[in-house]
Design a protein around this motif. Structure first.
Motif, PDB file in Angstrom:
ATOM      1  N   GLU A  11       0.650  -8.879   0.446  1.00 47.82           N
ATOM      2  CA  GLU A  11       1.389 -10.075   0.038  1.00 47.82           C
ATOM      3  C   GLU A  11       1.785  -9.981  -1.434  1.00 47.82           C
ATOM      4  O   GLU A  11       2.891 -10.358  -1.815  1.00 47.82           O
ATOM      5  CB  GLU A  11       0.561 -11.332   0.301  1.00 47.82           C
ATOM      6  CG  GLU A  11       0.441 -11.662   1.775  1.00 47.82           C
ATOM      7  CD  GLU A  11      -0.586 -12.760   2.070  1.00 47.82           C
ATOM      8  OE1 GLU A  11      -1.275 -13.250   1.138  1.00 47.82           O
ATOM      9  OE2 GLU A  11      -0.719 -13.117   3.255  1.00 47.82           O
ATOM     10  N   SER A  12       0.886  -9.455  -2.252  1.00 49.93           N
ATOM     11  CA  SER A  12       1.193  -9.278  -3.673  1.00 49.93           C
ATOM     12  C   SER A  12       2.240  -8.194  -3.877  1.00 49.93           C
ATOM     13  O   SER A  12       3.123  -8.325  -4.721  1.00 49.93           O
ATOM     14  CB  SER A  12      -0.075  -8.907  -4.446  1.00 49.93           C
ATOM     15  OG  SER A  12      -1.023  -9.936  -4.348  1.00 49.93           O
ATOM     16  N   ALA A  13       2.149  -7.111  -3.105  1.00 50.49           N
ATOM     17  CA  ALA A  13       3.112  -6.006  -3.227  1.00 50.49           C
ATOM     18  C   ALA A  13       4.507  -6.431  -2.796  1.00 50.49           C
ATOM     19  O   ALA A  13       5.498  -5.874  -3.275  1.00 50.49           O
ATOM     20  CB  ALA A  13       2.649  -4.816  -2.394  1.00 50.49           C
ATOM     21  N   ALA A  14       4.593  -7.425  -1.928  1.00 49.24           N
ATOM     22  CA  ALA A  14       5.895  -7.893  -1.445  1.00 49.24           C
ATOM     23  C   ALA A  14       6.768  -8.377  -2.595  1.00 49.24           C
ATOM     24  O   ALA A  14       7.998  -8.289  -2.534  1.00 49.24           O
ATOM     25  CB  ALA A  14       5.704  -8.999  -0.410  1.00 49.24           C
ATOM     26  N   LYS A  68       8.945   0.380  -0.016  1.00 49.24           N
ATOM     27  CA  LYS A  68       8.392   0.775   1.277  1.00 49.24           C
ATOM     28  C   LYS A  68       6.971   1.261   1.084  1.00 49.24           C
ATOM     29  O   LYS A  68       6.651   1.905   0.074  1.00 49.24           O
ATOM     30  CB  LYS A  68       9.222   1.890   1.911  1.00 49.24           C
ATOM     31  CG  LYS A  68      10.547   1.407   2.443  1.00 49.24           C
ATOM     32  CD  LYS A  68      11.241   2.509   3.225  1.00 49.24           C
ATOM     33  CE  LYS A  68      12.527   1.961   3.836  1.00 49.24           C
ATOM     34  NZ  LYS A  68      13.214   2.961   4.643  1.00 49.24           N
ATOM     35  N   TYR A  69       6.132   0.984   2.085  1.00 51.35           N
ATOM     36  CA  TYR A  69       4.732   1.365   2.063  1.00 51.35           C
ATOM     37  C   TYR A  69       4.340   1.892   3.443  1.00 51.35           C
ATOM     38  O   TYR A  69       4.784   1.354   4.458  1.00 51.35           O
ATOM     39  CB  TYR A  69       3.851   0.149   1.731  1.00 51.35           C
ATOM     40  CG  TYR A  69       4.165  -0.455   0.384  1.00 51.35           C
ATOM     41  CD1 TYR A  69       3.485  -0.054  -0.750  1.00 51.35           C
ATOM     42  CD2 TYR A  69       5.154  -1.430   0.248  1.00 51.35           C
ATOM     43  CE1 TYR A  69       3.776  -0.602  -1.993  1.00 51.35           C
ATOM     44  CE2 TYR A  69       5.451  -1.983  -0.979  1.00 51.35           C
ATOM     45  CZ  TYR A  69       4.758  -1.569  -2.098  1.00 51.35           C
ATOM     46  OH  TYR A  69       5.055  -2.107  -3.331  1.00 51.35           O
ATOM     47  N   LEU A  70       3.494   2.914   3.455  1.00 52.26           N
ATOM     48  CA  LEU A  70       2.913   3.399   4.700  1.00 52.26           C
ATOM     49  C   LEU A  70       1.591   2.670   4.860  1.00 52.26           C
ATOM     50  O   LEU A  70       0.691   2.804   4.025  1.00 52.26           O
ATOM     51  CB  LEU A  70       2.703   4.920   4.655  1.00 52.26           C
ATOM     52  CG  LEU A  70       2.108   5.563   5.897  1.00 52.26           C
ATOM     53  CD1 LEU A  70       2.948   5.281   7.144  1.00 52.26           C
ATOM     54  CD2 LEU A  70       1.945   7.063   5.684  1.00 52.26           C
ATOM     55  N   VAL A  71       1.487   1.860   5.920  1.00 53.85           N
ATOM     56  CA  VAL A  71       0.355   0.960   6.093  1.00 53.85           C
ATOM     57  C   VAL A  71      -0.424   1.341   7.352  1.00 53.85           C
ATOM     58  O   VAL A  71       0.145   1.461   8.435  1.00 53.85           O
ATOM     59  CB  VAL A  71       0.842  -0.507   6.213  1.00 53.85           C
ATOM     60  CG1 VAL A  71      -0.323  -1.459   6.396  1.00 53.85           C
ATOM     61  CG2 VAL A  71       1.663  -0.890   4.990  1.00 53.85           C
ATOM     62  N   GLY A  72      -1.732   1.532   7.176  1.00 51.27           N
ATOM     63  CA  GLY A  72      -2.607   1.867   8.292  1.00 51.27           C
ATOM     64  C   GLY A  72      -3.748   0.882   8.399  1.00 51.27           C
ATOM     65  O   GLY A  72      -3.690  -0.215   7.852  1.00 51.27           O
ATOM     66  N   GLY A 123      10.800  -8.017  -1.905  1.00 55.53           N
ATOM     67  CA  GLY A 123      10.849  -8.235  -3.338  1.00 55.53           C
ATOM     68  C   GLY A 123      11.433  -9.611  -3.641  1.00 55.53           C
ATOM     69  O   GLY A 123      11.914 -10.309  -2.759  1.00 55.53           O
ATOM     70  N   ILE A 124      11.370  -9.998  -4.916  1.00 47.96           N
ATOM     71  CA  ILE A 124      11.946 -11.279  -5.301  1.00 47.96           C
ATOM     72  C   ILE A 124      12.939 -11.038  -6.429  1.00 47.96           C
ATOM     73  O   ILE A 124      12.983  -9.980  -7.020  1.00 47.96           O
ATOM     74  CB  ILE A 124      10.866 -12.283  -5.758  1.00 47.96           C
ATOM     75  CG1 ILE A 124      10.087 -11.749  -6.960  1.00 47.96           C
ATOM     76  CG2 ILE A 124       9.925 -12.610  -4.624  1.00 47.96           C
ATOM     77  CD1 ILE A 124       9.201 -12.778  -7.601  1.00 47.96           C
TER      78      ILE A 124
END
Length: 167
Positions: free
Chosen positions: A117-120, A125-129, A157-158
């Protein structure tokens, strides 16, 4: 209702109860070598842990367990340098010829969710596992995905977005 052990008048456990417990303990200890010997397969392979092939197969099946930063780094061909060691996360940085990237692991899913949520806010792009995230160039994330598993997530992003110029 709690089960209490029967005790004699002196408050001690009767000798028959001690014998039964002793026999149960001896029986379970006798079965322990049999249970551990039934693993099958090559003993050397079992001692060395999962191979890259088995981890890749597990990733392809979508069943990769949460991993340590060092394990993910090893799978991506990097010797990681840990830069954050906290209760909520561990983060390591990898510097390679192909580029730099971050590997972040989380002890609980709620910490990963908060981190994402903070990275948003920053976008990208992120690889999420499963309780881990790799941050890096999108091309690099695509290369890691077959080995690590996970999904590539685009964060918005904002702030203002670039608009085409009118000239």
């Amino acid at each position: 209702m709690l089960h209490q052990r029967s005790r004699g008048r002196s408050g001690r456990i009767p000798p028959t109860a001690r014998l039964v417990r002793g026999a149960a303990l001896a029986g379970s200890l006798a079965l322990l070598p049999l249970a551990t010997a039934c693993g099958g397969g090559d003993d050397e392979a079992a001692r060395s842990g999962p191979t890259k092939t088995s981890v890749t197969a597990a990733a392809a099946a979508g069943v990769v367990a949460p991993a340590k930063v060092e394990v993910i780094a090893g799978l991506t061909g990097c010797k990681v340098k840990i830069r954050v060691e906290a209760e909520e996360l561990r983060e390591g940085v990898c510097h390679t010829k192909k580029g730099d990237y971050l590997i972040t692991t989380f002890p609980q899913e709620k910490y990963q969710k908060t981190w994402l949520e903070s990275a948003a806010v920053y976008g990208g792009k992120y690889l999420v596992g499963s309780r881990w995230v790799v941050s890096g160039q999108p091309k690099m994330l695509e290369q890691f995905r077959p080995t690590l598993g996970g999904t590539i997530q685009q964060m918005r992003g904002i702030g203002p977005t670039a608009a085409p110029s009118g000239s």
